[in-house]
Write an enzyme that holds these catalytic residues in place. Sequence first.
Site, short mmCIF file in Angstrom:
data_model
loop_
_atom_site.label_atom_id
_atom_site.label_comp_id
_atom_site.label_asym_id
_atom_site.label_seq_id
_atom_site.Cartn_x
_atom_site.Cartn_y
_atom_site.Cartn_z
N CYS A 85 0.90 -1.15 -0.15
CA CYS A 85 0.14 0.02 -0.05
C CYS A 85 0.85 1.09 0.00
O CYS A 85 2.09 1.17 -0.44
CB CYS A 85 -0.97 -0.02 1.16
N ARG A 86 0.57 2.53 0.65
CA ARG A 86 1.41 3.50 0.81
C ARG A 86 2.47 3.31 1.73
O ARG A 86 3.59 3.51 1.46
CB ARG A 86 0.51 4.65 1.05
#
Length: 132
Positions: A85-86
């Site tokens: 993800c981030r």
Amino acid sequence: MRRFIPLSLLMLAALPLAAQAGRPAVAPAAVAEIGKRDDAPLLLDVRTPEEFAQGHLPGAVLIPHDQLAARLDEIDRDRWVLVYCRSGKRASTAQDILEDAGIEVRQVEGSWLRWQEEERPVQVPAKAEAAE
């Protein structure tokens, strides 16, 4: 008098932590090489569609983390999954969902932030051209 805790008790106390640790994360530098193997994983991006459209790891498939549980049938269970993800928080949630479904999963170490920091290749989806 000094007290000591028997080693066996310390080991038992550490077991839950070891079980939660799962498999080690995959360094960004290793992702491309792993992708070339016969047993290459599904590279899963669990960010939002907007984040994905701004750039993602080459070859990644998007299933946002909040949709993953409902979309597990889209995951090829014959392959293991490499998720990111981030920053890693949503990837951890996705990892839990996938592991609960019996799918082997590991995370990209440092997720998208580290990928960018190391200036690794980024894929940007082609923009649909306006019909004339």
